[in-house]
Design a protein around this motif. Sequence first.
Motif, PDB file in Angstrom:
ATOM      1  N   LYS A   1       0.581  -1.086  -0.035  1.00 29.20           N
ATOM      2  CA  LYS A   1      -0.132  -0.110   0.010  1.00 29.20           C
ATOM      3  C   LYS A   1       0.917   1.090   0.024  1.00 29.20           C
TER       4      LYS A   1
ATOM      5  N   ASP B   1       0.800   4.241  -1.404  1.00 30.01           N
ATOM      6  CA  ASP B   1       0.399   5.520  -1.203  1.00 30.01           C
ATOM      7  C   ASP B   1      -0.343   5.960   0.289  1.00 30.01           C
ATOM      8  N   GLU B   2      -0.494   4.755   0.967  1.00 34.39           N
ATOM      9  CA  GLU B   2      -0.882   5.019   2.275  1.00 34.39           C
ATOM     10  C   GLU B   2       0.199   5.443   3.415  1.00 34.39           C
TER      11      GLU B   2
ATOM     12  N   GLY C   1       0.478  -1.195  -7.189  1.00 35.82           N
ATOM     13  CA  GLY C   1      -0.521  -0.268  -7.721  1.00 35.82           C
ATOM     14  C   GLY C   1      -0.826  -0.314  -8.993  1.00 35.82           C
ATOM     15  N   ASN C   2      -1.573   0.877  -9.440  1.00 35.22           N
ATOM     16  CA  ASN C   2      -2.121   0.975 -10.635  1.00 35.22           C
ATOM     17  C   ASN C   2      -2.057   2.460 -11.366  1.00 35.22           C
TER      18      ASN C   2
ATOM     19  N   GLY D   1      -2.612   5.904 -12.929  1.00 37.03           N
ATOM     20  CA  GLY D   1      -3.914   6.879 -13.262  1.00 37.03           C
ATOM     21  C   GLY D   1      -4.388   7.686 -12.207  1.00 37.03           C
ATOM     22  N   ARG D   2      -3.730   7.362 -10.968  1.00 36.60           N
ATOM     23  CA  ARG D   2      -4.362   7.712  -9.605  1.00 36.60           C
ATOM     24  C   ARG D   2      -3.189   8.260  -8.892  1.00 36.60           C
ATOM     25  N   TRP D   3      -2.205   7.547  -9.211  1.00 37.64           N
ATOM     26  CA  TRP D   3      -0.796   8.100  -8.344  1.00 37.64           C
ATOM     27  C   TRP D   3       0.618   7.796  -9.012  1.00 37.64           C
ATOM     28  N   ASN D   4       1.432   8.416  -9.184  1.00 34.22           N
ATOM     29  CA  ASN D   4       2.617   8.060  -9.805  1.00 34.22           C
ATOM     30  C   ASN D   4       4.018   7.755  -8.621  1.00 34.22           C
TER      31      ASN D   4
ATOM     32  N   ASP E   1      -0.964  -1.304 -18.328  1.00 33.14           N
ATOM     33  CA  ASP E   1       0.120   0.069 -18.042  1.00 33.14           C
ATOM     34  C   ASP E   1       1.051   0.195 -18.895  1.00 33.14           C
TER      35      ASP E   1
END
Length: 358
Positions: A173, A175-176, A205-206, A208-211, A267
């Motif tokens: 996780k 980005d947490e 992750g994937n 589109g939401r966060w690099n 991706d």
Amino acid sequence: MNAAVPVRLIAYYLPQFHPIPENDEWWGKGFTEWTNTAKAKPMFRGHYQPHIPADLGFYDLRVPETRLAQAEMAKTYGITGFCYYHYWFGGRRILEKPFQAVLESGQPDFPFCLCWANQTWTGIWHGAPNRILTEQTYPGDDDHKAHFETLLPAFRDPRYLRVDNKPIFVIFKPDEIPNPKKTLSLWQDMAAKAGLPGLHFVAVGNAGRWNPLADGFDAMTPQPIFPIRPWISRRKPLQRLKQKYQISRGMPTIHEYKEWVISLNRDEIFGENYYPCLVHAWDNTPRSGKNGVVLRNSTPEEFRLAVKYAIKKISNNPEEKKLIFLKSWNEWAEGNHLEPDLKNGLSYLDVIKQEIKI
């Protein structure tokens, strides 16, 4: 198509197959991942449950011979190493004994890396998603420093998997983590002071939401995502699925493996810093019951197509970055195990062996 140069296949490894005091308290004496696995029952026509282990049996990961047999099987079928799930809750470690035994004994002599499974444990597997068992917290730099020092003996182990001589560390996780760039920078500084050339951080992750690359990670590997129930707001799909699978209210979400797997590993924006993840099967109803997700009609030949695609996707990567993650080696209660069961045996492992031409 087979790999022009060696491809490194890294299989996620779940250490949940031995009793621990926490699970005894939460779920009853002797609870392990086998508890959910063995009690599973079919929930619709054609639903394959329970999954019964074949060659390795209902093992206990405290037994050295079990760990040796797993590694020997993985090696025989072309898997490069295991990525052990690692749990750290603000200084508290859980399920650490199997990997600690691997580290301290030097056996099996099989490559490995670690994935920090940094998520709060809840009662979701037993229908109590709001019950917090162990909360994932991030107390600050002192905790990050203690965490690094705990991991340093593993990073220094000659078996540890590396990219450009930097130990691979996967974060489930990413980005947490509060201010991940600052945290990873701290760890890179500590690695340098410890005599390491650095760490190779891989974010799960994937796009589109966060690099993740902008926050100090070196690469990313996808997190398999299952669409929510497609029939919630559309009556026609519901009727079609009911007819096809005899689904009634309270049943799990079902997706066709062939259709779902097309969306995985698509991706493109990370180039050589993208490591595909292969999922050969999924059914977490032993854990989640009617709230589970089933990938129906997974077959070795459909998996073969996914393997070919993943190998092609990394074919232009530098040799050190020809990495593919496999989900998973032994997540039995998610129906997500390359270890053989009574139905499929070694068939999925055979596909891996054949496609990488070992």
